[in-house]
Structure formats: structure tokens, C-alpha cells
Scaffold this active site. Structure first.
Site, short mmCIF file in Angstrom:
data_model
loop_
_atom_site.label_atom_id
_atom_site.label_comp_id
_atom_site.label_asym_id
_atom_site.label_seq_id
_atom_site.Cartn_x
_atom_site.Cartn_y
_atom_site.Cartn_z
N ASP A 54 0.87 -1.18 0.00
CA ASP A 54 0.00 0.00 0.00
C ASP A 54 0.90 1.22 0.00
O ASP A 54 2.08 1.13 -0.33
CB ASP A 54 -0.89 -0.03 1.25
CG ASP A 54 -2.21 0.68 1.07
OD1 ASP A 54 -2.17 1.88 0.76
OD2 ASP A 54 -3.26 0.06 1.24
N ASP A 73 11.02 0.77 -1.40
CA ASP A 73 9.98 1.28 -2.28
C ASP A 73 9.79 0.30 -3.43
O ASP A 73 10.71 0.02 -4.19
CB ASP A 73 10.41 2.65 -2.81
CG ASP A 73 9.41 3.23 -3.80
OD1 ASP A 73 8.29 2.70 -3.88
OD2 ASP A 73 9.77 4.20 -4.48
N HIS A 88 -3.51 6.08 3.57
CA HIS A 88 -4.20 4.83 3.29
C HIS A 88 -3.49 3.64 3.91
O HIS A 88 -4.10 2.82 4.60
CB HIS A 88 -4.32 4.65 1.77
CG HIS A 88 -5.28 3.59 1.37
ND1 HIS A 88 -4.92 2.28 1.20
CD2 HIS A 88 -6.61 3.65 1.09
CE1 HIS A 88 -5.97 1.56 0.83
NE2 HIS A 88 -7.01 2.37 0.76
N TYR A 212 -6.90 -13.00 -9.00
CA TYR A 212 -5.98 -14.12 -9.24
C TYR A 212 -6.38 -15.34 -8.41
O TYR A 212 -6.77 -15.21 -7.24
CB TYR A 212 -4.54 -13.73 -8.88
CG TYR A 212 -3.93 -12.69 -9.79
CD1 TYR A 212 -3.79 -12.92 -11.14
CD2 TYR A 212 -3.48 -11.47 -9.28
CE1 TYR A 212 -3.23 -11.97 -11.99
CE2 TYR A 212 -2.91 -10.51 -10.11
CZ TYR A 212 -2.79 -10.77 -11.47
OH TYR A 212 -2.24 -9.82 -12.30
N SER A 262 -11.26 -1.69 0.87
CA SER A 262 -9.92 -1.64 1.46
C SER A 262 -9.96 -2.08 2.92
O SER A 262 -9.21 -2.95 3.36
CB SER A 262 -9.35 -0.22 1.39
OG SER A 262 -8.98 0.12 0.11
#
Length: 385
Positions: A54, A73, A88, A212, A262
């Protein structure tokens, strides 16, 4: 040519302003809906690391202090850069592993740890973004890198409150890699339930990674346990969890309310952490089976594409996980009248039945004696003639 853009469409947070303190009172309905407090008598997620793919998680939030490890990252494989904590990702991490420090927000698995794998920003796209025609099949996506990193660095659960339209080969392979390492994968199914496409076709676009195989796709429900209007409905939905007016932590300090699948995915990731803490050798597909077996509010047909097999019940999922491990169950106080029962007889060993062999052999021997006797009798008779 259109290029795929990984977005937060499947993870959109719609903030309804600050909550009224104390936050624990505000989140009680969420804990009740998931039956979390009963589950805590068995497991609180100790020893489990949940990777949050996230925006970056703020480890200075009191509920997450000293509980967050920061990975690199994931948005680029070539450049290392400093990542600013995001609204978030911090909110999702708090729902999973918030400690409840100083009467603050408590997560579903308050003794678990977070591995923050920043991959996206907190920029929010408009609802109803059309699907993208992805041509980057030869490249490795940022999600694929994150999945492999998490699987190789001790994560037992990966929470993905993210989404994009269209699958990628590199992501499918990374999903298989993580599952092969025993990692439970949980993802938001998306917030496309009110788009024009959904209204016209009666189903929503598929969002990935929820789409998936092997990934536990999570839909959102309201306080009454009904599907949230915005929640995506398609066959990627396996289970559901609260996703309307869910209190979350903010970077730095404070709280706010969130809406979206979420939050639902993060809450189910916390339940998966409870299961993996108690039964660390349970395979990902068995964890999914336990979540399904323990779900409440199952649709009349047993399954539908709105809430899947029902709303996750943490305590019931732990009980189902125990059955899957074959562990000896203890009798719940007050339920003794059902009795312990007797063990089933041991199965017979494979191969021929000895009794039937003796009967068959005896029959053959008798037939042989009679046959020989008949020959002797006929020879004697022909000699006299």
C-alpha cells in the site's frame, strides 16, 4: 496503445470526517461483526508478520509504534527513494495490528507485526475508471516485486487493499510463488458496485490482485451485514467484512471513518493472522477454507457474487482451522451433553480379505478333489468294460 495504471480504485477511502472519541466505542460494532473478542481468547496474532502492500505506513502512530518494519519502495526496481508515510497504508495497518495503546484503536490481530511495502501513493482516482488494456506482459510489476519480497522476508500474510484492471503474467507468477511459500494472500475486490457498467451488466469489472486464483477476495458489508452498495460484485468475491463507517488511524495522530473494500480486506487479513499465529503450518488454501467454513450470514444459495460465502467470523474461523489441523478438540463448557463420542474403527488394510481367500482356496481344493475322483472313477469303469 493504452497502458495499465495501478490505482486505488479497489481501495478508495471515502472519509466522513473525524470520529467522536473514544475511538474504541466507535469501532465496537466492527469487532462485534467479526466476533473478534471471542477469537482473542485463542489468538491475538503473536509471531505473525503481515505485509501491507500500500502506501507507506507511519510507524510513529502510537498504535503501531515499534511494530512496523519498512521494506524498500516497490514502485521502482532501479531507484531507491525516501517514501513519505501515507494515509491509506497507515489506516490499513492500524486495522490489522493496532495495539490499542492508551485506549486507542485496536486491530484484529493486536500482537502481530507489520511489514510496510510502499507501492502506491494516496492519490485517489475517480470512481468508475474503465479497464486498461495491459501490454506489459514481459515486465515485472511493482506488485510482483512486493509479493516476492514479502514471501522472502518472513511475511505469513499479505494484505492488498489495492487494485487495477487486467492481469499480468509477472503477478500471476508472483502469486504462485508466495502461495508456494505458505503465505496467505488477501485483497480488496474493488469499489465498482455503482458504476454504469455494473448497473448495465449486473456484474462488475474484475480487479486484480483479487481476481488471481488463490487470493482471498473480500467484499464490503454495512452495519446490518448487507453488501455495501459500492462493493464490487463478481466471482472474485470469496468472503465479506465490514467496510462502511469503519474507524481508522491517521498518520501522526487522530482517527477518521473509512468506506471501501480496502478496510474489509485489511480486517480479514487480521483474521488470517490470528489463524496463522495459532496454526502456523496451515496452508493458504486451508486458511481460506477456515474463513469460508466459519462465515456468518451465508447467502440462501450458499454463495453469491456479492458477499461470497458470508461475513467472516474470527472465532468460528479459528474453530474451523482447528478441525483442519486434526487437533484434539476440547469440550466447550455447557456443551457436555453432546458427549465425547467414540472413535471410528480403524480402516481395514488394503489388499485381499483373508477369509475370502480361505473360502476361495477351499472351494478350489474341493473342486480339484472331485475332479480327480471323477477321472479315477471313469478309468476304473472303462477298465471293467
Amino acid at each position: 496503445m493504452l497502458t495499465a495504471v495501478r490505482t486505488l480504485t479497489a481501495a478508495l477511502l471515502l472519509f466522513a470526517g473525524p470520529t467522536v472519541d473514544p475511538v474504541r466505542d466507535q469501532q465496537q460494532w466492527v469487532l462485534d461483526a467479526l466476533n473478534v473478542e471471542q477469537a482473542w481468547t485463542v489468538s491475538k496474532g503473536s509471531g505473525v508478520t503481515v505485509a501491507v502492500v500500500d502506501s507507506a505506513v507511519d510507524d510513529d502512530v502510537k498504535e503501531l509504534r515499534d511494530r512496523v518494519s519498512a521494506g524498500p519502495d516497490m514502485s521502482t526496481s532501479a531507484v531507491s527513494r525516501e517514501v513519505t508515510p501515507g494515509r491509506h497504508g497507515t489506516a490499513m495497518a492500524g486495522l490489522i495490528a493496532g495495539s490499542g495503546a492508551d485506549d486507542g484503536l485496536i486491530g484484529v490481530a493486536p500482537e502481530s507485526r507489520i511489514l510496510s511495502l510502499p507501492m502506491v501513493t494516496d492519490d485517489e482516482p475517480e470512481n468508475g475508471v474503465p479497464p486498461f488494456d495491459d501490454r506489459r506482459q514481459a515486465t515485472e510489476s511493482s506488485l510482483a516485486r512486493a509479493l516476492r519480497y514479502a514471501a522472502d522476508h518472513g511475511a505469513q500474510v499479505i494484505s492488498m487493499s489495492i487494485g487495477s484492471y487486467g492481469p499480468l503474467k509477472s503477478e500471476r507468477e508472483a502469486v504462485s510463488y508466495a502461495l508456494g511459500k505458505g503465505v496467505v494472500l488477501v485483497a480488496a475486490v474493488g469499489n465498482d458496485g455503482q458504476t454504469n457498467y455494473t448497473r448495465e451488466n449486473g456484474t462488475s469489472y474484475w480487479s486484480f490482485p483479487a481476481g488471481y486464483p488463490g487470493v482471498i477476495g473480500v467484499a464490503a458489508t454495512d452495519k446490518q451485514g448487507r453488501k455495501a452498495p459500492f462493493s464490487t460484485d463478481n466471482l472474485s468475491v470469496m468472503v465479506a467484512a465490514p467496510g462502511v463507517d469503519v474507524p481508522v488511524v491517521r498518520p501522526g495522530s487522530g482517527y477518521e471513518l473509512s468506506q471501501g473494500t480496502s478496510s474489509s480486506a485489511a480486517l480479514v487479513s487480521g483474521v488470517a493472522a490470528l489463524i496463522k499465529s495459532r496454526y502456523p503450518n496451515l496452508a493458504p488454501e486451508q486458511v481460506a477454507q477456515a474463513l469460508v467454513a466459519g462465515a456468518r450470514g451465508r447467502p440462501a444459495a450458499g454463495y453469491d457474487d456479492q458477499t461470497g460465502f458470508g461475513v467472516v467470523d474470527a472465532a468460528a474461523a479459528l474453530n474451523a482451522a482447528e478441525r483442519l489441523t486434526g487437533a484434539q478438540r476440547s469440550v466447550v463448557p455447557g456443551m457436555e451433553h453432546f458427549g465425547q463420542g467414540e472413535d471410528s474403527p480403524s480402516p481395514s488394510r488394503p489388499g485381499p480379505d483373508p477369509l475370502r481367500l480361505w473360502l476361495y482356496g477351499g472351494g478350489v481344493l474341493v473342486a480339484l478333489v472331485m475332479f480327480c475322483g471323477a477321472i479315477v472313477f471313469l478309468n476304473q469303469r472303462s477298465g471293467r468294460e
